[in-house]
Design a protein around this motif. Structure first.
Motif, PDB file in Angstrom:
ATOM      1  N   GLY A   4     -70.018  24.885  11.618  1.00 36.20           N
ATOM      2  CA  GLY A   4     -70.369  23.593  12.196  1.00 36.20           C
ATOM      3  C   GLY A   4     -70.529  23.648  13.700  1.00 36.20           C
ATOM      4  N   TYR A  37     -69.689  21.327  17.083  1.00 36.66           N
ATOM      5  CA  TYR A  37     -68.933  20.232  17.670  1.00 36.66           C
ATOM      6  C   TYR A  37     -69.356  20.106  19.121  1.00 36.66           C
ATOM      7  CZ  TYR A  37     -65.747  20.280  13.659  1.00 36.66           C
ATOM      8  OH  TYR A  37     -65.206  20.194  12.397  1.00 36.66           O
ATOM      9  N   LEU A  84     -67.432  16.167  15.764  1.00 32.31           N
ATOM     10  CA  LEU A  84     -68.345  16.904  14.908  1.00 32.31           C
ATOM     11  C   LEU A  84     -69.766  16.411  15.120  1.00 32.31           C
ATOM     12  CD1 LEU A  84     -68.864  18.849  12.468  1.00 32.31           C
ATOM     13  CD2 LEU A  84     -68.565  16.842  11.003  1.00 32.31           C
ATOM     14  N   SER A 124     -72.405  19.986  10.205  1.00 31.84           N
ATOM     15  CA  SER A 124     -71.785  21.113   9.520  1.00 31.84           C
ATOM     16  C   SER A 124     -72.662  21.554   8.366  1.00 31.84           C
ATOM     17  CB  SER A 124     -70.386  20.753   9.011  1.00 31.84           C
ATOM     18  OG  SER A 124     -70.463  19.744   8.028  1.00 31.84           O
TER      19      SER A 124
END
Length: 120
Positions: A35, A37, A47, A50
Motif C-alpha cells: 500500500g 500511505y 492510507l 492498497s
C-alpha cells in the motif's frame, strides 16, 4: 534484511501527474498486501491505496478516480500513478508491505518515503 525504497516524488503543478515506485528487496519469500500511505505536515499518516497480492485494490475517497495503484510481482515493485494532482496531495508518501521473509511473516514494512509537492 528487507528494504522498501520509494522513488518518483517531486514538485509538480496542480493538475499534473506523477508516478511513484516502490522496490522491495532483500531476503523475501513472498510479498502480501502492499500500500501507499501519506503524511502531510501536522497530520496523521493516512492510507492512500492498497493492493493485495492477487490485485484487489482499495482507495481512499480522496484518491478515487485520480490515483491508480498497481504492482509487478515479478519485479517486487509497487506503483502509484497520480493524476489531476491537487495542492492537498502534498505530503510525504510511504510504501508499506506485508512480507514473508525467511524468518517469518511481518505485516508492516515501511520505506523511508518520497516527497510529493503540488504547487504552482
Amino acid at each position: 534484511q528487507v528494504q522498501l525504497v520509494e522513488s518518483g516524488g517531486g514538485l509538480v503543478q496542480p493538475g499534473g501527474s506523477l508516478r511513484l515506485s516502490c522496490l522491495a528487496s532483500g531476503s523475501m519469500r513472498s510479498i502480501e498486501s502492499m500500500g501507499w500511505y501519506r503524511q502531510a505536515p501536522g497530520e496523521e499518516r493516512e492510507l492512500v491505496a492498497s493492493i493485495s497480492r492477487g490485485g484487489t485494490t482499495n482507495y481512499a475517497n480522496s484518491a478515487k478516480g485520480r490515483f491508480t495503484i498497481s504492482r509487478d510481482n515479478a519485479k517486487n515493485t509497487l506503483y502509484l500513478q497520480m493524476n489531476s494532482l491537487k495542492s492537498e496531495d502534498t505530503a510525504l508518501y510511504y510504501c508499506n508491505a506485508g512480507i514473508t521473509s525467511y524468518s517469518g511473516y511481518r505485516p508492516s514494512f515501511w520505506g523511508q518515503g518520497t516527497q510529493v509537492t503540488v504547487s504552482s
